[in-house]
Design an enzyme around this catalytic site. Structure first.
Site, mmCIF file in Angstrom:
data_model
loop_
_atom_site.group_PDB
_atom_site.id
_atom_site.type_symbol
_atom_site.label_atom_id
_atom_site.label_comp_id
_atom_site.label_asym_id
_atom_site.label_seq_id
_atom_site.Cartn_x
_atom_site.Cartn_y
_atom_site.Cartn_z
ATOM 1 N N ALA A 1 0.817 -1.214 0.000
ATOM 2 C CA ALA A 1 0.000 0.000 0.000
ATOM 3 C C ALA A 1 0.855 1.270 0.000
ATOM 4 O O ALA A 1 0.333 2.362 -0.158
ATOM 5 C CB ALA A 1 -0.930 0.002 1.210
ATOM 6 N N CYS A 2 2.156 1.131 0.169
ATOM 7 C CA CYS A 2 3.072 2.272 0.259
ATOM 8 C C CYS A 2 3.731 2.527 -1.094
ATOM 9 O O CYS A 2 4.367 1.638 -1.662
ATOM 10 C CB CYS A 2 4.136 1.976 1.318
#
Length: 123
Positions: A10-11
């Site tokens: 998600a980063c």
């Protein structure tokens, strides 16, 4: 050489570092540390290879860092690693580890410090 990436998909920075490693022709061991948290023993190996202080492994934003009192400068490296083992969200992703070195790669360009060959194939 084994390259391990402690990764959070998600980063954006973590995704960019993964792409840079793959573009260099390196197939890393990808550990989604939120789904498969590193054990305390694995964190000890990571800490032994760090080229930065253990405190640099801690993520402050969006974590229980302050609530856990991790801003206390008297905490030992062992206490910091204990906190990460119990709360893997505290790991400042992405973290890249090779057989010789490890470091958080934020910003993504810090990857060059432990994998200089990546620079050759990335813009």
């Amino acid at each position: 050489m084994t390259v391990t990436l402690y990764h959070n998909p998600a980063c954006g920075t973590s995704r960019n570092v993964l792409a840079m490693i793959l573009a260099a022709g390196i197939e890393p061991v990808v550990v989604n540390y939120l789904k498969t948290p590193p054990t305390r023993a694995e964190l000890d190996v990571l800490a032994a290879r760090l080229v930065v202080p253990v405190r640099d492994l801690l993520r402050v934003r969006g974590t229980p860092y302050a609530e856990l009192g991790l801003d206390d400068p008297t905490l030992t490296d062992g206490q910091l690693l204990d906190a990460i083992a119990v709360n893997p969200i505290l790991l400042n992703r992405p973290v890249v580890m090779t057989d010789q070195a490890a470091r958080p790669c934020r910003p993504k360009e810090t990857l060059y410090e432990i994998l200089p060959q990546v620079r050759i194939v990335t813009p």
